[in-house]
Design a protein around this motif. Structure first.
Motif, mmCIF file in Angstrom:
data_model
loop_
_atom_site.group_PDB
_atom_site.id
_atom_site.type_symbol
_atom_site.label_atom_id
_atom_site.label_comp_id
_atom_site.label_asym_id
_atom_site.label_seq_id
_atom_site.Cartn_x
_atom_site.Cartn_y
_atom_site.Cartn_z
ATOM 1 N N ILE A 196 0.893 -1.094 -0.086
ATOM 2 C CA ILE A 196 -0.080 0.225 0.230
ATOM 3 C C ILE A 196 0.874 1.157 -0.094
ATOM 4 O O ILE A 196 1.616 1.422 1.106
ATOM 5 C CB ILE A 196 -0.937 0.066 1.346
ATOM 6 N N VAL A 197 0.747 2.044 -1.130
ATOM 7 C CA VAL A 197 1.622 3.242 -1.158
ATOM 8 C C VAL A 197 0.805 4.517 -1.296
ATOM 9 O O VAL A 197 0.056 4.735 -1.959
ATOM 10 C CB VAL A 197 2.389 3.367 -2.345
ATOM 11 N N MET A 198 0.805 5.235 0.062
ATOM 12 C CA MET A 198 -0.032 6.245 0.307
ATOM 13 C C MET A 198 0.892 7.698 -0.354
ATOM 14 O O MET A 198 2.161 7.823 -0.185
ATOM 15 C CB MET A 198 -0.054 6.652 1.815
ATOM 16 N N TYR A 199 0.053 8.463 -0.864
ATOM 17 C CA TYR A 199 0.627 9.822 -1.378
ATOM 18 C C TYR A 199 -0.379 10.996 -1.112
ATOM 19 O O TYR A 199 -1.573 10.997 -1.209
ATOM 20 C CB TYR A 199 1.171 9.703 -2.677
ATOM 21 N N CYS A 200 0.283 12.059 -1.179
ATOM 22 C CA CYS A 200 -0.316 13.527 -1.227
ATOM 23 C C CYS A 200 0.733 14.488 -1.614
ATOM 24 O O CYS A 200 1.522 14.233 -2.362
ATOM 25 C CB CYS A 200 -0.926 13.696 0.410
ATOM 26 N N ARG A 205 0.125 14.472 4.918
ATOM 27 C CA ARG A 205 -1.043 13.708 5.104
ATOM 28 C C ARG A 205 -0.739 12.254 4.818
ATOM 29 O O ARG A 205 -1.369 11.402 5.746
ATOM 30 C CB ARG A 205 -2.255 14.108 4.090
ATOM 31 N N CYS A 206 -0.228 11.902 3.751
ATOM 32 C CA CYS A 206 0.103 10.583 3.672
ATOM 33 C C CYS A 206 1.055 9.805 4.799
ATOM 34 O O CYS A 206 0.999 8.545 5.042
ATOM 35 C CB CYS A 206 0.759 10.388 2.299
ATOM 36 N N GLU A 207 1.957 10.691 5.459
ATOM 37 C CA GLU A 207 2.638 10.149 6.290
ATOM 38 C C GLU A 207 1.963 9.609 7.460
ATOM 39 O O GLU A 207 2.115 8.570 8.198
ATOM 40 C CB GLU A 207 3.991 11.325 6.759
ATOM 41 N N LYS A 208 1.017 10.714 7.765
ATOM 42 C CA LYS A 208 0.000 10.283 9.148
ATOM 43 C C LYS A 208 -1.094 9.213 8.693
ATOM 44 O O LYS A 208 -1.069 8.320 9.509
ATOM 45 C CB LYS A 208 -0.813 11.487 9.369
ATOM 46 N N SER A 351 -6.223 21.597 5.570
ATOM 47 C CA SER A 351 -5.526 20.486 6.639
ATOM 48 C C SER A 351 -4.041 20.554 6.348
ATOM 49 O O SER A 351 -3.449 19.807 6.890
ATOM 50 C CB SER A 351 -6.079 19.018 6.339
ATOM 51 N N GLY A 352 -3.540 21.705 5.794
ATOM 52 C CA GLY A 352 -2.019 21.788 5.778
ATOM 53 C C GLY A 352 -1.750 21.920 4.210
ATOM 54 O O GLY A 352 -0.634 22.433 3.765
ATOM 55 N N GLY A 353 -2.771 21.432 3.060
ATOM 56 C CA GLY A 353 -2.265 21.587 1.831
ATOM 57 C C GLY A 353 -1.054 20.763 1.353
ATOM 58 O O GLY A 353 -0.594 21.087 0.404
ATOM 59 N N GLN A 354 -0.653 19.669 2.269
ATOM 60 C CA GLN A 354 0.230 19.022 1.903
ATOM 61 C C GLN A 354 0.031 17.435 1.794
ATOM 62 O O GLN A 354 0.934 16.638 1.404
ATOM 63 C CB GLN A 354 1.610 19.320 2.773
#
Length: 354
Positions: A196-200, A205-208, A351-354
């Motif tokens: 599962i690869v999360m990105y933002c 956001r993807c780190e959390k 939410s941070g825009g990142q």
């Protein structure tokens, strides 16, 4: 006592920024780390950034810092040194430099203390945000993108996904990050054996989200280091093929930076290929939507005939029509076939825009 907030109107500040001749650099950064006294940390950093003529949006909380700012080029080295010296945890922090930038992204410095730097809605006391998935470099991202056992999961909002995303990425159809987290767990529950690869946008956001997935029993969790911004930068530097297609939505005046020439979105009014986000010029509406040049001319920068006609009225009559009307900033959300209302004056989910 030094001034710790702005005392000049937005219009004056914007005019001053536009009159500047010194080039600026737009960048973003974040860091999850423990801040014992967020207000004191905020006040000290505000004085430092204000002295360096830094503009932008900075959120500070007990869990860390999240920022999108523009810095005069001739003060960039001083800014970097001051930021790294603000706390030992910030020393050597990665700064995501904007890819498509004219330096006119911000004109005022807004620095706020919040409960969280990303509104996540997590109340579970056993959740550990520091237990995150494994970072992926640009080269590793490309290798993962070619692996059929891997799923890319977009942890951004619909209006961001709509104009650009990694090839075959899964969209989590939600208006807010706090809604996306449990929804991602539910949607991917049958795929716990896959990568599962999360990105933002910039990684925050993807780190959390990667930590949240690990917390819910997923084992093979990764996230793109530095988000889309850093991935595109490194891929270009290394001559790698880009697996992200289209435009990267950003939370400043630009509303997007071009990653590839592909236009994968469509004008919300006529359906022609277009990926230019605008806000309706009728301030009683201010809808965020995609509009092509032909429709911009036809509707005079507005989202509808109603808004165009209202904008042509005398100011007093415009105000009278808006009185008592619930018209906060709205987002055209095709994934839910409706307009998503937020508080008046808000930008899309900050939410941070990142």
């Amino acid at each position: 006592m030094p001034v710790l907030h702005n005392r000049v109107s937005n219009d004056e500040l914007r005019a001053l920024m536009l009159a500047e001749t010194e080039p600026r650099v737009t960048l973003s950064f974040y860091k999850y780390f423990r801040i014992v006294e967020p207000q004191a940390f905020r006040d000290g950093l505000y004085k430092t950034m204000r002295a360096l003529r830094v503009f932008g949006r900075v959120y500070i909380a007990g869990e860390g810092i999240n920022a999108q700012v523009s810095v005069p080029k001739n003060r960039f080295a001083a800014f970097k040194s001051a930021l790294y010296a603000a706390d030992a945890s910030l020393d050597g922090l990665r700064l995501n430099i904007a890819l498509d930038d004219d330096g006119k992204s911000f004109w005022v410095l807004r620095m706020k203390v919040r409960e969280r730097i990303v509104a996540d809605g997590i109340s579970d006391p056993t959740f550990d945000p520091s237990n995150v998935g494994r970072y992926l470099t640009a080269e590793q991202v490309n290798a993962m993108a070619d692996d059929p056992r891997t799923l890319f999961v977009d942890m951004r909002n619909h209006y961001e996904y709509e104009v650009g995303h990694f090839d075959h990425a899964i969209e989590i159809p939600s208006d807010t990050f706090r809604e996306q987290l449990p929804m991602a767990v539910e949607m991917l529950d049958k795929d716990k054996d896959k990568n599962i690869v999360m990105y933002c946008t910039g990684g925050i956001r993807c780190e959390k989200a990667s930590a949240y997935m690990l917390h819910h029993g997923f084992e093979h969790v990764y996230h793109v280091e530095g988000g889309i911004i850093e991935y595109a930068r490194r891929a270009r530097e290394q001559g790698l093929p880009l697996k992200f297609t289209g435009k990267n939505f950003v939370f400043d005046e630009r509303l997007g930076e071009r990653i590839t020439p592909d236009v994968i979105a469509h004008c919300h009014q006529c359906g022609q290929p277009c990926d230019t986000h605008v806000n309706c010029l009728n301030q009683g509406c201010h809808l965020l939507f995609i509009q092509c040049p032909a429709c911009a001319e036809k509707y005079r920068g507005c989202c509808s005939d109603i808004c165009r006609d209202e904008l042509a009225l005398p100011l007093d009559e415009q105000r009278a029509r808006r009185a008592g009307r619930e018209n906060g900033m709205k987002i055209f959300n095709k994934s839910r076939q409706r307009l998503s209302l937020t508080r008046p004056g808000d930008r899309p989910e900050e939410s941070g825009g990142q």
